[in-house]
Design an enzyme around this catalytic site. Structure first.
Site, PDB file in Angstrom:
ATOM      1  N   SER A  95       0.870  -1.186   0.000  1.00  0.00           N
ATOM      2  CA  SER A  95       0.000   0.000   0.000  1.00  0.00           C
ATOM      3  C   SER A  95       0.900   1.227   0.000  1.00  0.00           C
ATOM      4  O   SER A  95       1.556   1.506   0.998  1.00  0.00           O
ATOM      5  CB  SER A  95      -0.864   0.032   1.263  1.00  0.00           C
ATOM      6  OG  SER A  95      -1.590  -1.152   1.402  1.00  0.00           O
ATOM      7  N   LYS A 170      -7.186   1.819  -2.448  1.00  0.00           N
ATOM      8  CA  LYS A 170      -6.719   1.384  -1.126  1.00  0.00           C
ATOM      9  C   LYS A 170      -6.791   2.533  -0.117  1.00  0.00           C
ATOM     10  O   LYS A 170      -7.135   2.328   1.055  1.00  0.00           O
ATOM     11  CB  LYS A 170      -5.286   0.852  -1.245  1.00  0.00           C
ATOM     12  CG  LYS A 170      -4.631   0.469   0.071  1.00  0.00           C
ATOM     13  CD  LYS A 170      -5.261  -0.744   0.736  1.00  0.00           C
ATOM     14  CE  LYS A 170      -4.627  -0.991   2.099  1.00  0.00           C
ATOM     15  NZ  LYS A 170      -5.175  -2.135   2.806  1.00  0.00           N
ATOM     16  N   LYS A 238       0.974   5.728   7.990  1.00  0.00           N
ATOM     17  CA  LYS A 238       1.538   5.857   6.630  1.00  0.00           C
ATOM     18  C   LYS A 238       0.419   5.982   5.594  1.00  0.00           C
ATOM     19  O   LYS A 238       0.455   6.853   4.719  1.00  0.00           O
ATOM     20  CB  LYS A 238       2.427   4.626   6.367  1.00  0.00           C
ATOM     21  CG  LYS A 238       3.001   4.473   4.997  1.00  0.00           C
ATOM     22  CD  LYS A 238       2.266   3.483   4.115  1.00  0.00           C
ATOM     23  CE  LYS A 238       2.123   2.095   4.668  1.00  0.00           C
ATOM     24  NZ  LYS A 238       1.386   1.192   3.799  1.00  0.00           N
TER      25      LYS A 238
HETATM   26  P1  NAD Z   1       5.721  -6.115   7.484  1.00  0.00           P
HETATM   27  O1  NAD Z   1       6.476  -4.974   8.067  1.00  0.00           O
HETATM   28  O2  NAD Z   1       5.226  -7.210   8.380  1.00  0.00           O
HETATM   29  O3  NAD Z   1       6.603  -6.824   6.322  1.00  0.00           O
HETATM   30  C1  NAD Z   1       7.444  -6.139   5.452  1.00  0.00           C
HETATM   31  C2  NAD Z   1       8.606  -7.056   5.073  1.00  0.00           C
HETATM   32  O4  NAD Z   1       9.398  -6.405   4.074  1.00  0.00           O
HETATM   33  C3  NAD Z   1       9.553  -7.352   6.241  1.00  0.00           C
HETATM   34  O5  NAD Z   1       9.712  -8.761   6.344  1.00  0.00           O
HETATM   35  C4  NAD Z   1      10.866  -6.651   5.865  1.00  0.00           C
HETATM   36  O6  NAD Z   1      12.033  -7.338   6.307  1.00  0.00           O
HETATM   37  C5  NAD Z   1      10.770  -6.665   4.342  1.00  0.00           C
HETATM   38  N1  NAD Z   1      11.555  -5.630   3.661  1.00  0.00           N
HETATM   39  C6  NAD Z   1      11.523  -4.292   3.855  1.00  0.00           C
HETATM   40  N2  NAD Z   1      12.311  -3.665   2.945  1.00  0.00           N
HETATM   41  C7  NAD Z   1      12.840  -4.643   2.157  1.00  0.00           C
HETATM   42  C8  NAD Z   1      13.724  -4.630   1.019  1.00  0.00           C
HETATM   43  N3  NAD Z   1      14.200  -3.477   0.506  1.00  0.00           N
HETATM   44  N4  NAD Z   1      14.055  -5.822   0.472  1.00  0.00           N
HETATM   45  C9  NAD Z   1      13.570  -6.986   0.973  1.00  0.00           C
HETATM   46  N5  NAD Z   1      12.739  -7.055   2.028  1.00  0.00           N
HETATM   47  C10 NAD Z   1      12.370  -5.887   2.610  1.00  0.00           C
HETATM   48  O7  NAD Z   1       4.493  -5.463   6.681  1.00  0.00           O
HETATM   49  P2  NAD Z   1       3.074  -6.127   6.312  1.00  0.00           P
HETATM   50  O8  NAD Z   1       2.134  -5.982   7.471  1.00  0.00           O
HETATM   51  O9  NAD Z   1       3.283  -7.470   5.678  1.00  0.00           O
HETATM   52  O10 NAD Z   1       2.563  -5.059   5.203  1.00  0.00           O
HETATM   53  C11 NAD Z   1       3.088  -5.022   3.887  1.00  0.00           C
HETATM   54  C12 NAD Z   1       2.232  -4.050   3.077  1.00  0.00           C
HETATM   55  O11 NAD Z   1       0.877  -4.531   3.058  1.00  0.00           O
HETATM   56  C13 NAD Z   1       2.175  -2.626   3.670  1.00  0.00           C
HETATM   57  O12 NAD Z   1       2.164  -1.686   2.649  1.00  0.00           O
HETATM   58  C14 NAD Z   1       0.860  -2.627   4.432  1.00  0.00           C
HETATM   59  O13 NAD Z   1       0.324  -1.313   4.538  1.00  0.00           O
HETATM   60  C15 NAD Z   1       0.006  -3.532   3.551  1.00  0.00           C
HETATM   61  N6  NAD Z   1      -1.099  -4.220   4.240  1.00  0.00           N
HETATM   62  C16 NAD Z   1      -0.920  -4.780   5.462  1.00  0.00           C
HETATM   63  C17 NAD Z   1      -2.001  -5.411   6.085  1.00  0.00           C
HETATM   64  C18 NAD Z   1      -1.859  -6.008   7.470  1.00  0.00           C
HETATM   65  O14 NAD Z   1      -2.902  -6.319   8.078  1.00  0.00           O
HETATM   66  N7  NAD Z   1      -0.651  -6.219   7.983  1.00  0.00           N
HETATM   67  C19 NAD Z   1      -3.257  -5.483   5.449  1.00  0.00           C
HETATM   68  C20 NAD Z   1      -3.385  -4.951   4.161  1.00  0.00           C
HETATM   69  C21 NAD Z   1      -2.303  -4.309   3.560  1.00  0.00           C
END
Ligand code: NAD
Length: 295
Positions: A95, A170, A238
């Site tokens: 997102s 979104k 964010k």
């Molecule tokens: P998270 O922080 O749990 O996971 C992010 C992952 O990305 C981590 O494992 C981190 O190590 C990795 N990472 C970061 N930078 C990197 C890079 N340059 N190279 C490789 N790996 C890298 O986040 P999440 O909760 O899985 O959310 C991911 C996206 O989905 C976000 O944009 C969030 O807004 C969206 N989202 C989350 C949810 C939720 O309920 N958690 C629901 C819908 C949408």
């Protein structure tokens, strides 16, 4: 079809496992080695950089926190764009700000790489079940070609327009969710102080007009005082910042979004930014000197 996946966090890990279950050949990368090992134990191949993922796949999915992470994973030294071939496709399911999606699309187009912005809604439980909702921006032809791949992780996949439209949708989703949680918190604080049991309130109203998917997911968390994510407040800050930036850029005013943004900011000041967004309740509890739900 060889598929790459970068970003194995709360969402990306279960989503990538659903691709493995559907039989896709998957190469993954994340800075977090434990997350990589977990997905590899389910049948994926590990890569040691974004570039190595890019070299080995036709289509790359990214699921990262925000646009700086997506740009870094794609365009930094040893990033995926160095490895991806002409004709490859990037599907960014993070997102991020829709304007950034359009910027990434332009940069990839110069390299002959196609792009879809395809953020998701539903949270971790739906990512595990494979029932997330995906809102996609990009060319119809590319959407049609990769529909089945995205559907292997999702309950619904809808194309909402050109690149950027996915993330605009979104933002709409995140405004509605944030304002719903704030309304629920306000109502629960009122009921608790009036000595009416929030559990009974939930049972009484969930089937009526006020009932919602947000209420069904967040009311039990509030009542049981479980504020573990889920969806972290810092990620919702964010999203609301992206909503306010986008609205100001196109001359739109979002007064309630701005107010809930400040509530979330106050929770961050209080050190609660890694809690689930249901912890908006804690803000209302503090200003009303009351504790809702199980004591
Ligand atoms: P998270 O922080 O749990 O996971 C992010 C992952 O990305 C981590 O494992 C981190 O190590 C990795 N990472 C970061 N930078 C990197 C890079 N340059 N190279 C490789 N790996 C890298 O986040 P999440 O909760 O899985 O959310 C991911 C996206 O989905 C976000 O944009 C969030 O807004 C969206 N989202 C989350 C949810 C939720 O309920 N958690 C629901 C819908 C949408």
């Amino acid at each position: 079809m060889k598929v790459g996946f970068i970003g194995l966090g709360i969402m990306g890990k279960p989503m990538s496992k659903n691709l493995l279950k559907a039989g896709y050949d998957l190469t993954v990368f994340d800075f977090n080695k434990a997350a990589v090992d977990d997905v590899v134990a389910n049948g994926a191949k590990a890569a040691s950089s974004g570039k190595e993922v890019g070299e080995n796949v036709d289509v790359l999915i990214t699921m990262l926190p925000n646009s700086p992470h997506v740009k870094s994973a794609l365009f930094d030294k040893n990033g995926a764009a160095e490895g991806l071939k002409k004709g490859a496709v990037v599907i960014d399911m993070s997102s991020i700000n829709p304007v950034e999606s359009q910027n990434i699309n332009k940069k990839l187009a110069e390299l002959g790489i196609e792009f879809l912005d395809a953020p998701v809604s539903g949270g971790e439980p739906k990512a595990i079940d494979g029932t997330i909702s995906v809102m996609v921006g990009g060319r119809q032809e590319i959407f049609d070609k990769y529909y089945d791949l995205i559907k292997a992780m999702a309950g619904s996949v809808v194309r909402v327009g050109d690149v950027g439209a996915g993330n605009t949708t979104k933002l709409a989703n995140q405004i509605i969710v944030a304002l719903n949680i704030a309304a629920l918190s306000e109502a629960f604080v009122l009921c608790e102080k009036a000595k009416v049991d929030p559990q009974l309130v939930f049972d009484a109203i969930k089937g009526g007009l006020a009932g919602s998917t947000v209420m069904n997911a967040k009311a039990p968390m509030m009542i049981n005082r479980n504020f573990e994510p889920g969806f972290r407040i810092e990620l919702h800050i964010k999203d609301l910042q992206n909503a306010l930036d986008t609205s100001h850029a196109i001359n739109v005013s979002l007064p309630l979004t701005a107010q809930v943004m400040e509530i979330m900011q106050a929770l961050k000041v209080d050190g609660r930014e890694t809690k689930d967004h249901s912890a908006i309740l804690n803000y209302y509890e503090k200003i009303n000197n009351v504790i809702v739900g199980k004591k």
